[in-house]
Scaffold this motif. Structure first.
Motif, PDB file in Angstrom:
ATOM      1  N   ASN A 279       0.874  -1.177   0.000  1.00  0.00           N
ATOM      2  CA  ASN A 279       0.000   0.000   0.000  1.00  0.00           C
ATOM      3  C   ASN A 279       0.910   1.225   0.000  1.00  0.00           C
ATOM      4  O   ASN A 279       1.218   1.822   1.037  1.00  0.00           O
ATOM      5  CB  ASN A 279      -0.902  -0.004   1.237  1.00  0.00           C
ATOM      6  N   LYS A 280       1.363   1.607  -1.201  1.00  0.00           N
ATOM      7  CA  LYS A 280       2.373   2.662  -1.339  1.00  0.00           C
ATOM      8  C   LYS A 280       1.865   4.026  -0.880  1.00  0.00           C
ATOM      9  O   LYS A 280       2.610   4.830  -0.303  1.00  0.00           O
ATOM     10  CB  LYS A 280       2.867   2.731  -2.780  1.00  0.00           C
ATOM     11  N   GLU A 281       0.599   4.280  -1.132  1.00  0.00           N
ATOM     12  CA  GLU A 281       0.047   5.593  -0.766  1.00  0.00           C
ATOM     13  C   GLU A 281       0.072   5.802   0.743  1.00  0.00           C
ATOM     14  O   GLU A 281       0.521   6.842   1.242  1.00  0.00           O
ATOM     15  CB  GLU A 281      -1.388   5.719  -1.304  1.00  0.00           C
ATOM     16  N   LYS A 282      -0.392   4.800   1.493  1.00  0.00           N
ATOM     17  CA  LYS A 282      -0.382   4.923   2.945  1.00  0.00           C
ATOM     18  C   LYS A 282       1.040   4.892   3.500  1.00  0.00           C
ATOM     19  O   LYS A 282       1.341   5.536   4.507  1.00  0.00           O
ATOM     20  CB  LYS A 282      -1.236   3.813   3.573  1.00  0.00           C
ATOM     21  N   ALA A 283       1.889   4.124   2.845  1.00  0.00           N
ATOM     22  CA  ALA A 283       3.290   4.086   3.272  1.00  0.00           C
ATOM     23  C   ALA A 283       3.913   5.469   3.121  1.00  0.00           C
ATOM     24  O   ALA A 283       4.625   5.956   4.014  1.00  0.00           O
ATOM     25  CB  ALA A 283       4.059   3.063   2.453  1.00  0.00           C
ATOM     26  N   GLN A 284       3.636   6.115   1.989  1.00  0.00           N
ATOM     27  CA  GLN A 284       4.181   7.448   1.747  1.00  0.00           C
ATOM     28  C   GLN A 284       3.681   8.435   2.798  1.00  0.00           C
ATOM     29  O   GLN A 284       4.456   9.252   3.317  1.00  0.00           O
ATOM     30  CB  GLN A 284       3.779   7.913   0.340  1.00  0.00           C
ATOM     31  N   ASP A 285       2.407   8.353   3.124  1.00  0.00           N
ATOM     32  CA  ASP A 285       1.845   9.252   4.143  1.00  0.00           C
ATOM     33  C   ASP A 285       2.518   9.036   5.497  1.00  0.00           C
ATOM     34  O   ASP A 285       2.821  10.010   6.212  1.00  0.00           O
ATOM     35  CB  ASP A 285       0.334   9.010   4.276  1.00  0.00           C
ATOM     36  N   ALA A 286       2.745   7.769   5.846  1.00  0.00           N
ATOM     37  CA  ALA A 286       3.358   7.462   7.145  1.00  0.00           C
ATOM     38  C   ALA A 286       4.800   7.963   7.201  1.00  0.00           C
ATOM     39  O   ALA A 286       5.228   8.543   8.208  1.00  0.00           O
ATOM     40  CB  ALA A 286       3.303   5.958   7.407  1.00  0.00           C
ATOM     41  N   TYR A 287       5.542   7.764   6.107  1.00  0.00           N
ATOM     42  CA  TYR A 287       6.931   8.253   6.075  1.00  0.00           C
ATOM     43  C   TYR A 287       6.963   9.775   6.183  1.00  0.00           C
ATOM     44  O   TYR A 287       7.828  10.353   6.859  1.00  0.00           O
ATOM     45  CB  TYR A 287       7.630   7.809   4.792  1.00  0.00           C
ATOM     46  N   GLN A 288       6.004  10.436   5.521  1.00  0.00           N
ATOM     47  CA  GLN A 288       5.963  11.890   5.584  1.00  0.00           C
ATOM     48  C   GLN A 288       5.647  12.363   7.005  1.00  0.00           C
ATOM     49  O   GLN A 288       6.203  13.366   7.483  1.00  0.00           O
ATOM     50  CB  GLN A 288       4.915  12.434   4.606  1.00  0.00           C
ATOM     51  N   GLN A 289       4.783  11.625   7.703  1.00  0.00           N
ATOM     52  CA  GLN A 289       4.483  11.969   9.093  1.00  0.00           C
ATOM     53  C   GLN A 289       5.716  11.812   9.982  1.00  0.00           C
ATOM     54  O   GLN A 289       5.935  12.604  10.907  1.00  0.00           O
ATOM     55  CB  GLN A 289       3.337  11.086   9.613  1.00  0.00           C
ATOM     56  N   ALA A 290       6.515  10.799   9.685  1.00  0.00           N
ATOM     57  CA  ALA A 290       7.759  10.612  10.439  1.00  0.00           C
ATOM     58  C   ALA A 290       8.694  11.798  10.211  1.00  0.00           C
ATOM     59  O   ALA A 290       9.328  12.303  11.148  1.00  0.00           O
ATOM     60  CB  ALA A 290       8.440   9.309  10.013  1.00  0.00           C
ATOM     61  N   ILE A 291       8.747  12.271   8.955  1.00  0.00           N
ATOM     62  CA  ILE A 291       9.614  13.405   8.631  1.00  0.00           C
ATOM     63  C   ILE A 291       9.074  14.693   9.243  1.00  0.00           C
ATOM     64  O   ILE A 291       9.851  15.551   9.695  1.00  0.00           O
ATOM     65  CB  ILE A 291       9.758  13.534   7.105  1.00  0.00           C
ATOM     66  N   ASP A 292       7.751  14.821   9.275  1.00  0.00           N
ATOM     67  CA  ASP A 292       7.149  15.992   9.921  1.00  0.00           C
ATOM     68  C   ASP A 292       7.512  16.037  11.404  1.00  0.00           C
ATOM     69  O   ASP A 292       7.725  17.124  11.968  1.00  0.00           O
ATOM     70  CB  ASP A 292       5.629  15.960   9.767  1.00  0.00           C
ATOM     71  N   ALA A 293       7.580  14.858  12.011  1.00  0.00           N
ATOM     72  CA  ALA A 293       7.945  14.801  13.434  1.00  0.00           C
ATOM     73  C   ALA A 293       9.429  15.068  13.640  1.00  0.00           C
ATOM     74  O   ALA A 293       9.835  15.653  14.662  1.00  0.00           O
ATOM     75  CB  ALA A 293       7.566  13.441  14.015  1.00  0.00           C
ATOM     76  N   ASP A 294      10.250  14.648  12.672  1.00  0.00           N
ATOM     77  CA  ASP A 294      11.695  14.862  12.755  1.00  0.00           C
ATOM     78  C   ASP A 294      12.236  14.980  11.334  1.00  0.00           C
ATOM     79  O   ASP A 294      12.476  13.965  10.670  1.00  0.00           O
ATOM     80  CB  ASP A 294      12.374  13.697  13.486  1.00  0.00           C
ATOM     81  N   PRO A 295      12.432  16.203  10.858  1.00  0.00           N
ATOM     82  CA  PRO A 295      12.892  16.408   9.475  1.00  0.00           C
ATOM     83  C   PRO A 295      14.228  15.740   9.155  1.00  0.00           C
ATOM     84  O   PRO A 295      14.536  15.505   7.986  1.00  0.00           O
ATOM     85  CB  PRO A 295      13.017  17.942   9.375  1.00  0.00           C
ATOM     86  N   ASP A 296      15.027  15.439  10.185  1.00  0.00           N
ATOM     87  CA  ASP A 296      16.337  14.811   9.965  1.00  0.00           C
ATOM     88  C   ASP A 296      16.334  13.306  10.246  1.00  0.00           C
ATOM     89  O   ASP A 296      17.403  12.697  10.422  1.00  0.00           O
ATOM     90  CB  ASP A 296      17.395  15.486  10.854  1.00  0.00           C
ATOM     91  N   PHE A 297      15.152  12.703  10.272  1.00  0.00           N
ATOM     92  CA  PHE A 297      15.055  11.262  10.525  1.00  0.00           C
ATOM     93  C   PHE A 297      15.405  10.530   9.225  1.00  0.00           C
ATOM     94  O   PHE A 297      14.576  10.376   8.328  1.00  0.00           O
ATOM     95  CB  PHE A 297      13.651  10.906  11.005  1.00  0.00           C
ATOM     96  N   TYR A 298      16.651  10.100   9.151  1.00  0.00           N
ATOM     97  CA  TYR A 298      17.210   9.602   7.882  1.00  0.00           C
ATOM     98  C   TYR A 298      16.438   8.419   7.308  1.00  0.00           C
ATOM     99  O   TYR A 298      16.173   8.375   6.098  1.00  0.00           O
ATOM    100  CB  TYR A 298      18.679   9.209   8.088  1.00  0.00           C
ATOM    101  N   ASN A 299      16.094   7.445   8.124  1.00  0.00           N
ATOM    102  CA  ASN A 299      15.446   6.237   7.609  1.00  0.00           C
ATOM    103  C   ASN A 299      14.151   6.563   6.865  1.00  0.00           C
ATOM    104  O   ASN A 299      13.866   5.995   5.804  1.00  0.00           O
ATOM    105  CB  ASN A 299      15.167   5.248   8.746  1.00  0.00           C
TER     106      ASN A 299
END
Length: 394
Positions: A279-299
């Motif tokens: 489910n690429k769309e939801k995966a993309q949203d989740a990764y973006q939320q991780a980046i929103d929480a920490d813009p330097d979260f490399y993974n």
């Protein structure tokens, strides 16, 4: 007559006492160095029972030396004089240390007349078995390799080397039970944590033993030790999916997010789960939320970059499979517009990944490809130069 009988009895008792001679423990060491191991063993075996020598630390020290030599001898005449001679030797050394914790008396003299302390002798013995194990392993005799590496554990039970080598040799020989036994000692008892060791245990429990519960437990323990490792996060999700526990996994992650809404690792794990479920769309949203929480979260940055890039790659593959008809060529042109748009969308994520880890070859080579495809010549030159610098080119 009674007096005569009494005198005879006393003499008999005295003779019996006189017959129990005190063992000459130094002779045991001489017999050992002379290669007379049967004689040496007899002396030390008697000495640990004799009233005048059984509480002497040197008695037990020499016993340790004799039995260690019995374990290493290549002379078939002496190889079966004792069962488990190495274990007996180590017990004897331990008893010697118990009697004299300082151990100042425990040494032998080498050919140069210099003292060789007990600890030095044990290190030599440990090295002997380690080398034997390495030689056996290199000869692809994994059974003997495990045997010798296990002997190093008997000598130095707190040293991780013997367990690592024994585990690897056993796994190479497909003796997975022995391999797992050694690996569990490392992570549970010796506080030794290696990604390779955890991966081996995950494989053994999950793929060999077909025990998903045990595999899941190891995966989660690995995640505790290596919280930033992407592969362990993916393995946990895959294991839960294999166990038909997708809903449980999702509920667990989302419940954790409710408690820690600013934790980027939780959003990242959710993204991994959705990506594994395709489910690429939801995966993309989740990764973006991780980046929103920490813009330097490399993974999360890297995974989002890969996810966007792979969409473009899939379209490129589809485009390359088109024919040469007019309709196919028209479709190819339309697809190229979408490909370019997807590549442009991926660029900021790859550039951020490069900013966070500037010497990652995968990131640099991907940027090089994207810049070339999009005609971004200035950036292409810059990233190509960075790659050449990494390769030692001027």
């Amino acid at each position: 007559m009674k007096k005569l009988i009494l005198i005879v009895a006393i003499c008999s008792l005295a003779g019996a006492g006189y017959g129990q001679k005190k063992p000459k423990i130094n002779q045991a060491e001489k017999a050992r160095t002379d290669g007379e191991l049967a004689e040496a063993k007899q002396i030390v075996d008697e000495a640990i029972e004799h009233e005048k020598t059984k509480d002497d630390g040197k008695t037990w020290y020499y016993r340790g030396l004799v039995y260690a030599t019995l374990d290493t001898t290549s002379n078939p005449e002496f190889q079966n004089l004792a069962d488990n001679p190495l274990e007996t030797a180590m017990e004897a050394f331990a008893k010697a240390d118990e009697i004299d914790p300082e151990g100042n008396k425990y040494y032998i003299t080498n050919d140069a007349g210099l003292p060789v302390l007990k600890d030095q002798q044990l290190n030599v013995l440990w090295g002997h078995y380690l080398n034997q194990g390495v030689e056996a392993y290199q000869s692809e005799n994994t059974e003997d390799a495990v045997k010798y590496f296990t002997k190093t554990q008997v000598i130095q039970p707190k040293d991780t080397t013997g367990y690592i080598y024994a585990g690897l040799a056993a796994q190479s020989g497909k003796d997975y039970e022995t391999a797992a036994k050694n690996y569990y000692v490392l992570i549970d008892d010796l506080d030794y944590h290696s990604k390779d060791i955890y991966n081996s245990l995950i494989y053994i429990e999950g793929s060999v033993n077909k025990d998903d519960e045990a595999a899941l437990a190891i995966v989660r323990k690995a995640k505790e030790q290596f919280p930033d490792n992407i592969d362990f996060a993916k393995t946990e999700i895959n294991t839960l999916i294999r166990m038909d526990k997708v809903d449980e996994a999702k509920a667990e992650i989302e419940g954790a997010i409710e408690k820690e809404p600013d934790n980027p690792e939780l959003y990242f794990t959710l993204g991994v789960m959705y990506e594994e479920l395709d489910n690429k769309e939801k995966a993309q949203d989740a990764y973006q939320q991780a980046i929103d929480a920490d813009p330097d979260f490399y993974n999360a940055v890297f995974n989002l970059a890969v996810l966007n890039y792979n969409v473009a790659v899939d379209l490129i593959k589809e485009k390359n499979n088109l024919g040469i008809s007019q309709a196919d060529q028209k479709k190819a042109k339309e697809m190229q517009k979408t490909i370019d748009a997807k590549l442009k969308a991926a660029v900021p994520h790859w550039e951020k990944a490069n900013e966070l880890q500037p010497n990652d070859r995968t990131t640099l080579e991907t940027l090089q490809y994207i810049y070339n495809q999009l005609g971004m010549d200035e950036k292409l030159v810059k990233v190509s130069k960075q790659l050449k610098t990494m390769d030692g080119e001027q």
